[in-house]
Structures are given as C-alpha cells and as structure tokens.
Scaffold this motif. Structure first.
Motif, PDB file in Angstrom:
ATOM      1  N   UNK A 197      -5.491  20.898  10.877  1.00 53.25           N
ATOM      2  CA  UNK A 197      -6.437  21.510  10.398  1.00 53.25           C
ATOM      3  C   UNK A 197      -6.227  21.817   8.888  1.00 53.25           C
ATOM      4  N   UNK A 198      -4.966  21.820   8.223  1.00 53.35           N
ATOM      5  CA  UNK A 198      -4.826  21.944   6.815  1.00 53.35           C
ATOM      6  C   UNK A 198      -5.550  20.641   6.095  1.00 53.35           C
ATOM      7  N   UNK A 199      -5.276  19.470   6.760  1.00 56.15           N
ATOM      8  CA  UNK A 199      -6.059  18.326   6.231  1.00 56.15           C
ATOM      9  C   UNK A 199      -7.696  18.486   6.143  1.00 56.15           C
ATOM     10  N   UNK A 200      -8.111  19.080   7.458  1.00 58.85           N
ATOM     11  CA  UNK A 200      -9.430  19.186   7.486  1.00 58.85           C
ATOM     12  C   UNK A 200      -9.763  20.220   6.371  1.00 58.85           C
ATOM     13  N   UNK A 201      -9.279  21.242   5.958  1.00 57.87           N
ATOM     14  CA  UNK A 201      -9.509  22.333   5.006  1.00 57.87           C
ATOM     15  C   UNK A 201      -9.542  21.730   3.729  1.00 57.87           C
ATOM     16  N   UNK A 202      -8.481  20.723   3.391  1.00 60.33           N
ATOM     17  CA  UNK A 202      -8.295  20.081   2.239  1.00 60.33           C
ATOM     18  C   UNK A 202      -9.422  19.175   2.015  1.00 60.33           C
ATOM     19  N   UNK A 203      -9.993  18.456   3.067  1.00 58.70           N
ATOM     20  CA  UNK A 203     -11.107  17.762   2.988  1.00 58.70           C
ATOM     21  C   UNK A 203     -12.330  18.326   2.631  1.00 58.70           C
ATOM     22  N   UNK A 204     -12.601  19.551   3.216  1.00 61.01           N
ATOM     23  CA  UNK A 204     -13.635  20.467   3.029  1.00 61.01           C
ATOM     24  C   UNK A 204     -13.811  20.850   1.623  1.00 61.01           C
ATOM     25  N   UNK A 217     -12.439  19.501  -1.055  1.00 59.13           N
ATOM     26  CA  UNK A 217     -12.851  18.245  -1.909  1.00 59.13           C
ATOM     27  C   UNK A 217     -14.272  17.808  -1.720  1.00 59.13           C
ATOM     28  N   UNK A 218     -14.786  18.071  -0.386  1.00 63.84           N
ATOM     29  CA  UNK A 218     -16.162  17.812  -0.196  1.00 63.84           C
ATOM     30  C   UNK A 218     -17.161  18.558  -0.885  1.00 63.84           C
ATOM     31  N   UNK A 227     -10.197  12.728   2.593  1.00 68.31           N
ATOM     32  CA  UNK A 227     -10.263  13.687   1.216  1.00 68.31           C
ATOM     33  C   UNK A 227      -9.928  12.681   0.007  1.00 68.31           C
ATOM     34  N   UNK A 228      -9.004  11.774   0.381  1.00 67.63           N
ATOM     35  CA  UNK A 228      -8.507  10.923  -0.901  1.00 67.63           C
ATOM     36  C   UNK A 228      -9.594  10.275  -1.423  1.00 67.63           C
TER      37      UNK A 228
END
Length: 433
Positions: free
Chosen positions: A39-46, A48-49, A126-127
């Motif tokens: 979920x944290x990876x999803x939030x970080x990607x969101x 960045x998006x 995200x990267x």
C-alpha cells in the motif's frame, strides 16, 4: 442459566468475532506487513504520478505560450521535444496504471506473495515516473529563454493594443478640433480612415491574427495615428506660417524688382572704366533677374491658390521654389555692385591685395619650415607654384588696360592654396601627436 458450548463450536466462532462479522482471512503479522508495504508503494507511485501529471500540465501551458508568440526553429524544436516527452510520460503512466489495476490490495484473501509482487511492480512504476519527471524538469529549465521572451511579448500585448486605440482616439479628436477651426485637413482624414481596418483586426485579437502580428500591427497603428495627430496639431501653425511666407516673399519680390533696376547703371560704369573681361560675365544679370522675378511672382500665385484650397504640401513646395528664385536673383544683383566696389578698390591700390596674399603665402611657408631644415616637397611645391602665380598676376597689372578681375581671382586662388597647405600640415602634425 449458563450453558457451556462444545469446544469445536467456540473455536469456530472466535475468528468471526474478532473479524467483526467479516470474512477476512487471518494472515498473522508478516502478511499484514507485506500488505502495508504494498500500500505504501502504491501511495508513493500515486504521488509520483500526480506530480508528473501536474508538471506536464504546467509545461503544456508554457509550450502553448511559446507557440503563440514564437515560430522560430528553436520554438518548433521545443514543441517536437515536448511531444517526445509526452510519449515517454504516456508509457510511464501506462505502466503505473497497469500495476494499480492488476492488484486489489483491499482484498480479504490477498496472498503475501501477491502483495510482494504488487509492491515490486508499483515501486518500479514509481521509479519510472520519477525518472520521466526529472527529464521533464530538465526540459522545462532549458525552455527558460524561449519562455521568458514569449511572456515578455504577451505582457506587452494588452498595453500595446490599448495604446494604439488611444492614439487613434487622440488623432480623431485632434482632427475634429482642426476642422472646427475651419481647416479641412482632407489628407489627414484620409490617412486616419485608412487605419480603420487595422483597428478592426486589433479588436479581433491575437487569437485570430497571432501575438507577433498583433504587436507589430499595434505598433504600426500607434506610429501612424500619432503622426496624424501631430500633423493635425501643427496644421493651424502651418497655415499661419504659409500666410506669413506669402506676404514676406511678395514683399521681397517687389524689392528685388527695384534693385534689379540698378544693375544696368552698374554695368554701364563697369563698361566705361574697366576692360571687358571684368564685366562680360555680368551682362545677362538684368534680363535674368527680370525673368526670375516674373517666375517667382507666378509661383507665388500658385502658392496662394494652393493655400486657399488647403493643399499644404503644394503651397510649401511652390514657396520653396519662389525662395530659390529670389535667392539666385539677389546673389546676381548683389554680385554686380560688389564687382564694381572691389574693382574700384584694387584699381586705386592693388598693393593692399598683393600684401594680403603674400602674407598668407609666407605664413604657410613658415609653418612648413617649422622644426625642419628643408620643407616637405608635398607642401613646398604647391607654395612655390602659388608664389609664381602671384608674381604673374602682379606683372599683368603693368599693361595699358589691366584685367583687375583676373588679378583678383588669381590672388583668391593663391590664398586658397596657402590655406589648404596650412590645413594639411596641421592635420598631419595633429595625427602624429
């Protein structure tokens, strides 16, 4: 009365009680930790998006600003580069959206392996979004000069158009004031009317005609309208000046008619006392003076008519012609009297003219020898020739009927030569210093 349930049923009811009535499967500590990391990876990607999308929107506005103003190769190149970046952004966004859609992190039966794979894919997405955002930022920094120039022009647009409108209004008001004073100013009215289509295009705006073209049109309308206003403001003064010149030149023409009548007695005196070479070139003066004065009077009539018809340029042109004719006549009439005066003086005492000329030559010779043992041939030769020329002119006075006019022209030529040598010496020494 307390009833005791069988142990298997109690054990079966406990998970439901702790689950709050739901059906979520119980992982234990590690499963929930992997879900949280995903979920944290999803939030970080969101995040960045969102940042990339915001930066792209802002940069699109900058590109639109540039293209609205600039059509140079550099601007076209920036548009192409932005389009290429847009494709990179689309690819990174697609990767992110695919990763989000592929994994429902809120599922009750989410397997730890699935959560781990989701975290990995979202982190990769995200990267990639961050890398593309960095490229976008570098591109935006490179747009600085183009964007600054475009924004400067856009900032000029509204004030430039407003100045042009105000200039047109000022010109119209000035024209109305001139007409109220009784002056037609038809040519100025025609010039102002010719600006009406330009005002229409200004009102249509830069969206239709482009920023650069609109700025150029606004500057052109401003310049032309201010010229009309300036000329309209000066028109009463111009009319008064033409009226004054008409009176002044009429008076001068009349005075020259009287003066021209004195030329013939002067010529008679010259013919009686001096050789033909002293006065032959003045013979046409009386007739030419009369012709010039007649032509001047005709042009004055034409100028007066042009003034009455308010053809200001024509009136000014005719008056300039009159002035030139009268100036030429004045010089010719004056030359006859001046000739007699100078010939009288030299006939009585030629030595004054001789000494004046010798002094000029000696002064040049002294300057040529200053600081030198021998003069520069470039200076000595013309001075020696001038001395010989003066001697010949003086010797010619010994004849029975001396040509005093030739003598005077020769002495003038000698003094001009001496003055030229002096000027050359001083220029050379000034350059050497």
């Amino acid at each position: 009365m307390l009833m005791l349930l069988p142990v298997p049923l109690l054990a079966a009811a406990l998970p439901a009680a702790f689950a709050g009535g739901g059906t979520r499967r119980w992982f234990g500590g590690r499963g929930e930790s992997q879900r949280a990391e995903a979920q944290a990876a999803k939030d970080a990607a969101a995040s960045a998006f969102y940042e990339l999308d915001t930066a792209q929107r802002d940069l699109r506005i900058s590109i639109e600003t540039i293209t609205a103003v600039d059509s140079s190769p550099a601007a076209r190149g920036a548009v192409d580069d932005f389009a290429a970046l847009g494709r990179r952004i689309d690819e990174a966004s697609h990767t992110y959206i695919t990763a989000v859609d592929a994994h429902d992190l809120d599922r009750d039966d989410l397997e730890p392996s699935v959560a781990s794979r989701a975290r990995s894919e979202l982190t990769t997405a995200r990267e990639e979004l961050v890398r593309v955002k960095a490229e976008l930022d570098r591109f935006a920094q490179g747009l600085g000069p183009l964007l600054g120039s475009a924004e400067t022009q856009l900032a000029r647009l509204a004030p430039a158009v407003e100045r042009a409108r105000q200039a047109l209004l000022g010109a119209s008001n000035a024209l109305d004031a001139v007409r109220a004073s009784g002056l037609r100013a038809d040519d100025l009215a025609a010039r102002l009317a010719a600006l009406a289509p330009e005002l229409t295009k200004l009102n249509q705006g830069a969206g239709r005609h482009g920023v650069t073209e609109t700025l150029q049109r606004a500057d052109r309308v401003l310049r032309d309208a201010e010229a009309v206003r300036s000329e309209a403001d000066k028109l009463p003064e111009r009319a008064a000046e033409i009226d004054h010149r008409l009176v002044s030149l009429r008076t001068r023409a009349q005075a020259l008619t009287t003066r021209a009548g004195s030329v013939e007695p002067v010529l008679s005196e010259l013919r009686r006392r001096f050789s033909a070479a002293c006065w032959q070139d003045l013979q046409p003066v009386p007739e030419q003076a009369a012709v010039n004065v007649r032509q001047a009077e005709e042009k004055l009539k034409e100028a007066a008519q042009a003034r009455d018809e308010q053809r200001w340029a024509d009136a000014t042109s005719r008056l300039s012609t009159v002035r030139a004719l009268l100036n030429a006549t004045d010089e010719a009439v004056s030359a006859a009297g001046e000739r007699l005066h100078r010939l009288d003086d030299v006939a009585k005492d030629p030595q004054q003219e001789i000494q004046r000329t010798r002094f000029a030559v000696r002064d040049a010779q002294r300057l040529a020898m200053d600081g030198r043992s021998t003069p520069d041939p470039r200076h000595a030769r013309p001075l020696d020739d001038a001395v010989a020329r003066l001697d010949r002119a003086v010797a010619a006075l010994d004849g029975r009927h001396p040509d005093y006019w030739h003598f005077l022209t020769e002495t003038e030529a000698v003094r001009r030569t001496a003055a030229r040598v002096v000027s050359e010496i001083r220029e050379e020494r000034g350059a050497g210093a």
